[in-house]
Design a protein around this motif. Structure first.
Motif, short mmCIF file in Angstrom:
data_model
loop_
_atom_site.label_atom_id
_atom_site.label_comp_id
_atom_site.label_asym_id
_atom_site.label_seq_id
_atom_site.Cartn_x
_atom_site.Cartn_y
_atom_site.Cartn_z
N ALA A 114 0.82 -1.21 0.00
CA ALA A 114 0.00 0.00 0.00
C ALA A 114 0.85 1.26 0.00
O ALA A 114 0.48 2.27 -0.61
CB ALA A 114 -0.94 -0.01 1.21
N ILE A 115 2.00 1.24 0.67
CA ILE A 115 2.82 2.44 0.85
C ILE A 115 4.05 2.47 -0.05
O ILE A 115 4.71 3.51 -0.15
CB ILE A 115 3.25 2.58 2.31
N SER A 116 4.38 1.37 -0.71
CA SER A 116 5.61 1.30 -1.49
C SER A 116 5.65 2.30 -2.65
O SER A 116 6.68 2.96 -2.87
CB SER A 116 5.82 -0.13 -2.02
N PRO A 117 4.59 2.49 -3.45
CA PRO A 117 4.68 3.48 -4.56
C PRO A 117 4.97 4.89 -4.08
O PRO A 117 5.77 5.61 -4.68
CB PRO A 117 3.31 3.37 -5.22
N GLY A 118 4.34 5.30 -2.98
CA GLY A 118 4.61 6.64 -2.47
C GLY A 118 6.02 6.80 -1.95
O GLY A 118 6.66 7.84 -2.17
N LEU A 119 6.53 5.78 -1.26
CA LEU A 119 7.89 5.86 -0.74
C LEU A 119 8.92 5.91 -1.87
O LEU A 119 9.92 6.64 -1.78
CB LEU A 119 8.18 4.67 0.18
N GLN A 120 8.70 5.16 -2.93
CA GLN A 120 9.63 5.20 -4.06
C GLN A 120 9.67 6.59 -4.71
O GLN A 120 10.73 7.09 -5.07
CB GLN A 120 9.21 4.15 -5.09
N GLU A 121 8.49 7.20 -4.85
CA GLU A 121 8.45 8.54 -5.45
C GLU A 121 9.10 9.57 -4.53
O GLU A 121 9.76 10.50 -5.00
CB GLU A 121 6.99 8.92 -5.73
N TYR A 122 8.92 9.39 -3.22
CA TYR A 122 9.56 10.31 -2.27
C TYR A 122 11.08 10.17 -2.32
O TYR A 122 11.81 11.17 -2.30
CB TYR A 122 9.06 10.03 -0.86
N ILE A 123 11.58 8.94 -2.40
CA ILE A 123 13.02 8.71 -2.50
C ILE A 123 13.57 9.34 -3.78
O ILE A 123 14.66 9.94 -3.78
CB ILE A 123 13.33 7.20 -2.45
N GLU A 124 12.82 9.24 -4.85
CA GLU A 124 13.26 9.86 -6.11
C GLU A 124 13.36 11.37 -5.96
O GLU A 124 14.33 11.99 -6.43
CB GLU A 124 12.26 9.49 -7.21
N ALA A 125 12.38 11.99 -5.31
CA ALA A 125 12.39 13.45 -5.14
C ALA A 125 13.52 13.89 -4.21
O ALA A 125 14.23 14.86 -4.49
CB ALA A 125 11.04 13.92 -4.61
N VAL A 126 13.69 13.18 -3.09
CA VAL A 126 14.73 13.56 -2.13
C VAL A 126 16.13 13.37 -2.73
O VAL A 126 17.01 14.22 -2.57
CB VAL A 126 14.57 12.74 -0.83
N SER A 127 16.34 12.27 -3.42
CA SER A 127 17.65 12.02 -4.01
C SER A 127 17.95 13.01 -5.15
O SER A 127 19.10 13.40 -5.36
CB SER A 127 17.73 10.58 -4.53
N PHE A 128 16.90 13.44 -5.86
CA PHE A 128 17.09 14.44 -6.92
C PHE A 128 17.51 15.78 -6.33
O PHE A 128 18.42 16.44 -6.83
CB PHE A 128 15.79 14.57 -7.72
#
Length: 284
Positions: A114-128
């Motif tokens: 349930a939470i994995s897609p949101g966490l992946q997108e957050y990691i992408e934004a933070v790492s960017f």
């Protein structure tokens, strides 16, 4: 022959089955246990749906942060873009705090889908954002440090001090799994490829060569995992290789033909070449 097969429960009269249902005692131990099972499943399903909605909000806000960071190369003042992106990421982290509060006392892996897609997108934004600031890759430990929350609001602190006998924890945390971290970093490569094209269009020739070396190091790290890792990681290895090829092609064009092509036309040359690369890989 040719008729319907008679089911086993058809041997019993309909009235007999009705009498058996009426004879069931709703207050028996068996019925109370099944009612407790039903209540537990309903509460777990409701929590899963709430986490799905929070994950969607995290995904949307993280995408908006990424779109904002792409304006960094063309903005006259990049510090304003970074400050605004930090405000947006703080709003995303408040959503993640709600996820952490929902998972108190629960096994996170039961709600991971349930939470994995949101966490992946957050990691992408933070790492960017981290790459734009430091030209390096953020670690999973640094991401997890940012996901430790405390009761900072005044209402929460007053409630916790007045109700000191409650056992509600004062801090909440959410740990990113290694798989989510790898998937977020793999998605980061696509944003870095777009950053390369936009920076060349703005006349920045040094950034593509930095991105080429950085993406090559990420690709080498992913090749160590290979097919031994999860299926999602090996699946995104293809898109990572594709992004690396586009950036290296841009560097090749800058090195060989950079002096004879005007700077305002370099972005158009890269866009047409990337389309040709996509067509060739689609045919192959």
């Amino acid at each position: 022959s040719g008729g319907f097969r008679k089911r086993k429960h058809d041997n019993f009269p309909h009235g007999q089955r009705k009498e058996e249902k009426e004879n069931v005692n709703p207050s028996s131990a068996l019925m109370t246990s099944f009612k407790s099972f039903q209540q537990e499943l309903d509460t777990r399903h409701d929590k899963y749906e709430r986490l799905v909605k929070l994950s969607r909000d995290i995904t949307i806000e993280s995408k908006r942060t990424i779109f904002l960071l792409h304006r960094f190369t063309s903005a006259p003042n990049g510090e304003e873009i970074l400050n605004e992106s930090e405000v947006k990421l703080d709003a995303v982290r408040r959503k993640i705090k709600q996820v952490a509060q929902e998972l108190v006392g629960e096994d996170m892996y039961q709600f991971h889908r349930a939470i994995s897609p949101g966490l992946q997108e957050y990691i992408e934004a933070v790492s960017f954002q981290y790459f734009i600031k430091t030209r390096s890759l953020i670690s999973v430990e640094e991401i997890n440090k940012q996901l430790i929350f405390s009761a900072e609001d005044r209402e929460e602190t007053t409630n916790t001090t007045s109700n000191s006998h409650d056992k509600q924890p004062q801090t909440w945390s959410l740990k990113v799994t290694p798989v989510d971290y790898l998937l977020g970093v793999a998605d980061l490569t696509g944003e870095l490829m777009r950053l390369c094209i936009s920076s060349v269009g703005n006349g920045d020739i040094d950034t593509p060569f930095e991105l080429s070396q950085f993406l090559r190091q990420i690709y080498d790290g992913f090749t160590f995992i290979g097919n031994t890792g999860p299926y999602e990681v090996s699946k995104k290895l293809y898109t990572l290789k594709q992004s690396l090829a586009k950036v290296e092609n841009a560097c090749y064009t800058l090195k060989v033909r950079g002096s004879e092509i005007p700077k305002h036309m370099l972005a158009d040359v890269f866009s047409t070449k990337t389309e040709l690369i996509d067509q060739e890989e689609g045919l192959s």
